[in-house]
Design an enzyme around this catalytic site. Sequence first.
Site, PDB file in Angstrom:
ATOM      1  N   ASP A 109       0.829  -1.201   0.000  1.00 28.58           N
ATOM      2  CA  ASP A 109       0.000   0.000   0.000  1.00 28.58           C
ATOM      3  C   ASP A 109       0.863   1.251   0.000  1.00 28.58           C
ATOM      4  OD1 ASP A 109      -2.733   0.933  -0.038  1.00 28.58           O
ATOM      5  OD2 ASP A 109      -2.411   1.705   1.982  1.00 28.58           O
ATOM      6  N   CYS A 143     -10.934   4.281  -4.374  1.00 26.67           N
ATOM      7  CA  CYS A 143     -10.005   4.060  -3.273  1.00 26.67           C
ATOM      8  C   CYS A 143     -10.390   4.888  -2.045  1.00 26.67           C
ATOM      9  CB  CYS A 143      -8.579   4.391  -3.711  1.00 26.67           C
ATOM     10  SG  CYS A 143      -7.338   4.097  -2.426  1.00 26.67           S
ATOM     11  N   TYR A 197     -12.270   3.370   1.270  1.00 31.68           N
ATOM     12  CA  TYR A 197     -11.590   3.377   2.567  1.00 31.68           C
ATOM     13  C   TYR A 197     -12.387   4.168   3.599  1.00 31.68           C
ATOM     14  CZ  TYR A 197      -7.199   1.027   1.428  1.00 31.68           C
ATOM     15  OH  TYR A 197      -6.252   0.079   1.121  1.00 31.68           O
ATOM     16  N   TYR A 250      -8.922   6.051   8.790  1.00 32.42           N
ATOM     17  CA  TYR A 250      -9.917   6.083   7.711  1.00 32.42           C
ATOM     18  C   TYR A 250     -11.342   6.345   8.194  1.00 32.42           C
ATOM     19  CZ  TYR A 250      -5.958   4.545   5.023  1.00 32.42           C
ATOM     20  OH  TYR A 250      -4.718   4.481   4.438  1.00 32.42           O
ATOM     21  N   GLU A 301      -9.528  -2.375  -6.572  1.00 30.55           N
ATOM     22  CA  GLU A 301      -9.563  -2.318  -5.111  1.00 30.55           C
ATOM     23  C   GLU A 301      -9.822  -3.703  -4.530  1.00 30.55           C
ATOM     24  OE1 GLU A 301      -9.292   0.286  -2.567  1.00 30.55           O
ATOM     25  OE2 GLU A 301      -8.104   0.965  -4.279  1.00 30.55           O
TER      26      GLU A 301
END
Length: 221
Positions: free
Chosen positions: A44, A135, A139, A164, A206
């Site tokens: 990531d 994304c 998240y 997040y 994703e």
Amino acid sequence: MGFSQEIITEIDNIWQANLNHPFVQEIGAGTLPIKKFKYYMIQDYVYLIDYAKMFALGALKSTDLTTMTQFSKILQSTLTEEMALHRQYAAQFNIDEGTLASAEPSPTTLAYTNYLLSVAQIGGQAELLAALLPCMWGYETIGKSLAHSPGAKHALYGEWIAMYSSSEFSALTEWLIQKFDTLTTQQTSVQRTHLTNIFKNSLRYEVLFWEMAYQEEKWLV
């Protein structure tokens, strides 16, 4: 209903697959094997190096100072806050920053970032937003859904969920959604189909990214 929500409704099966992947659910339960999270954290970080460039390109493609400033703020947040959390995790795993930044991308990481940057450079701001939204929006949704889960109190995963599910991350995400909806109010059906396909492809990546981390994907040769 904004166009972004129309897309989510149309591809709800992929959206749900993203939210409910075993990697995500096990973070929420606090049961994800740490070695899988370590693998994810490294990949990531490599992903975020290129993902941050999307916001730089967003600023470049802006036609007004307000939009340019906001893209710059998100770029700064990604580089100094989101990636800082990854560096903190790396330190816990005894990985120095140089090793972290130079890690080899997995096949999925490389394919995903190449797709994002290709769309962003060839298309306009609407295409760029369609590519990057899955994304951040994903998240943010996951973060909020796990905010009161057992994982939120986990010694390792709690900070990830806190990042997040934060109001700061949510505000940045909401701005991107609103910007996308504003840009697409006058789009033709052909243009909307094009943007939906971009969004769908990024969302599929994703899901593949979670699966990559869960399986600790390696190059075959």
